[in-house]
Motif scaffolding. Structure first.
Motif, PDB file in Angstrom:
ATOM      1  N   TYR A 145       3.963 -10.281   4.204  1.00 19.93           N
ATOM      2  CA  TYR A 145       3.512  -9.861   5.513  1.00 19.93           C
ATOM      3  C   TYR A 145       2.130  -9.379   5.338  1.00 19.93           C
ATOM      4  CZ  TYR A 145       4.235  -4.777   5.586  1.00 19.93           C
ATOM      5  OH  TYR A 145       4.414  -3.293   5.530  1.00 19.93           O
ATOM      6  N   GLY A 146       1.425  -9.396   6.719  1.00 21.09           N
ATOM      7  CA  GLY A 146       0.148  -8.721   6.790  1.00 21.09           C
ATOM      8  C   GLY A 146      -1.153  -9.312   6.436  1.00 21.09           C
ATOM      9  N   ALA A 179      -4.253  -7.382   3.968  1.00 24.25           N
ATOM     10  CA  ALA A 179      -3.252  -6.200   4.005  1.00 24.25           C
ATOM     11  C   ALA A 179      -3.344  -5.419   5.261  1.00 24.25           C
ATOM     12  CB  ALA A 179      -3.226  -5.321   2.726  1.00 24.25           C
ATOM     13  N   GLY A 235      -2.823  -5.812   8.222  1.00 24.41           N
ATOM     14  CA  GLY A 235      -1.445  -6.045   9.061  1.00 24.41           C
ATOM     15  C   GLY A 235      -0.551  -4.963   8.478  1.00 24.41           C
ATOM     16  N   THR A 236      -0.388  -4.497   7.378  1.00 25.04           N
ATOM     17  CA  THR A 236       0.494  -3.408   6.815  1.00 25.04           C
ATOM     18  C   THR A 236       0.287  -2.027   7.324  1.00 25.04           C
ATOM     19  OG1 THR A 236      -0.749  -3.256   4.761  1.00 25.04           O
ATOM     20  CG2 THR A 236       0.974  -5.228   5.106  1.00 25.04           C
ATOM     21  N   ASN A 248       6.578   1.175   4.304  1.00 19.28           N
ATOM     22  CA  ASN A 248       7.041   0.576   5.603  1.00 19.28           C
ATOM     23  C   ASN A 248       8.500  -0.054   5.542  1.00 19.28           C
ATOM     24  OD1 ASN A 248       6.830  -0.280   8.287  1.00 19.28           O
ATOM     25  ND2 ASN A 248       5.157  -1.669   7.983  1.00 19.28           N
ATOM     26  N   SER A 284       3.203  -6.867   0.605  1.00 16.96           N
ATOM     27  CA  SER A 284       1.936  -7.086   1.329  1.00 16.96           C
ATOM     28  C   SER A 284       1.584  -8.482   0.751  1.00 16.96           C
ATOM     29  CB  SER A 284       0.735  -6.185   1.045  1.00 16.96           C
ATOM     30  OG  SER A 284       0.460  -5.838  -0.480  1.00 16.96           O
TER      31      SER A 284
END
Length: 260
Positions: free
Chosen positions: A50-51, A55, A57-58, A118, A139
Motif C-alpha cells: 500500500y501507499g 511511500a 501514503g504510509t 501501522n 510499503s
C-alpha cells in the motif's frame, strides 16, 4: 587432612557455581536467539502493499509516528494484521521478510528488513488482514524489493530481528498542562517499547501509560522542569537518559537521547 577436605569442598562449591553460571548464560542466550530469530525460526505469512511508489501514503499510521520518514523509519516499512500488531505493542519492531514459493517472487527469493509502523485493519486487502491471519501490508518500495508489483500478493516467511537505528531515541512532547503525551520513536534493539517512565527535575520517576501506538501519557505538572526518560523494550532491556528535555521545553518539541 582438614585443610585438604576444606580445599576439596571449596573446589566443589566453585565448580557448582561455575556450572550454575553457565546454565544461566546459556538460558539467556537461548532466549535472545529465539527472540531475534537466531534459531532460524521463520513463520509463514502473506504480503500485499500500500501507499504508492514514494511511500507517502504510509504516513500517519496507527503507531502514531506521523511522518515516518522524519521519524527515522524511512520507506521500508509495513503495516501488520491484528494478531501481529497486538494493539500497538509491536510498533517499532523489526522483521526480516522474504518472498517464498510464489511465481511473483523476484529471482532468488530475496529478503528485506522492515519496521512495523501501522495496522492493516480487518476487512482490508480482500480479507487478508482479518484475524487470525498473519499478514504484512508492506510499503510499495518494500514490496518491490522482494516481489513483482503487478502480482500484488505473495506468500512470505518472516522472523523478528534486532533494529539498527541511526542516531538516538526521539522524544516528541505533545499534550498540554497536566497532560503530557510523549511519542517515542527511532528505538533500536528490540524496537518496540514495552514501558516508559518519566522524571521531572523536581519529581521522582512516574510510570507512563500507553495512550495509543507509541504515544505514552502522564497526567502530572512537569512544566518548567527538565525531563528524564527510562525506556524498556520488549526484550527487557532498559535505557535511562537524564535531562533529555531542558527546563524550558515547550509542547510540540522533539528531543533526543540515549539508544540501545
Amino acid at each position: 587432612m582438614e585443610v585438604l577436605l576444606s580445599n576439596r569442598k571449596m573446589a566443589a562449591i566453585t565448580e557448582n557455581m561455575f556450572f550454575a553460571l553457565m546454565a544461566v548464560m546459556l538460558s539467556r542466550l537461548a532466549v535472545v536467539a529465539s527472540y531475534y530469530g537466531g534459531d532460524g525460526g521463520w513463520g509463514d505469512a502473506h504480503a500485499t502493499y500500500y501507499g504508492g511508489g514514494d511511500a507517502s501514503g504510509t504516513n500517519d499510521g496507527a503507531c502514531g509516528y506521523g511522518n515516518q520518514i522524519s521519524a527515522g523509519y524511512g520507506y521500508i516499512t509495513t503495516a501488520l494484521s491484528t494478531p501481529l500488531f497486538s494493539g500497538g505493542d509491536t510498533c517499532g519492531a523489526c522483521f526480516q521478510v522474504r518472498c517464498w514459493g510464489d511465481g511473483g517472487c523476484l529471482n532468488g527469493n530475496p529478503s528485506i528488513l522492515v519496521t512495523a509502523t501501522n495496522l492493516c485493519p480487518p476487512g482490508s486487502n480482500g480479507g487478508w488482514c482479518d484475524p487470525p491471519r498473519q499478514h504484512f501490508d508492506l510499503s510499495q518500495p518494500a514490496f518491490s524489493q522482494i516481489a513483482q508489483i503487478p502480482v500484488g500478493h505473495v506468500s512470505i516467511q518472516f522472523r523478528r530481528v534486532s533494529c539498527l537505528r541511526s542516531g538516538d531515541i526521539q522524544y516528541t512532547i505533545n499534550g498540554h498542562t497536566f497532560f503530557n503525551l510523549v511519542l517515542i520513536s527511532n528505538v533500536g534493539g528490540a524496537g518496540d517499547v514495552a514501558s516508559v517512565a518519566i522524571k521531572g527535575s523536581n519529581t521522582g520517576w512516574r510510570t507512563m501509560q500507553r495512550n495509543w501506538g507509541q504515544n505514552w501519557q502522564d497526567e502530572s505538572y512537569l512544566n518548567g522542569q527538565s525531563l528524564s526518560f527510562r525506556v524498556t523494550t520488549s526484550d527487557g532491556r532498559t535505557v535511562t537518559t537524564y535531562d533529555v528535555a531542558p527546563a524550558n521545553w515547550q509542547f510540540g518539541q522533539r528531543f533526543s537521547g540515549g539508544q540501545f
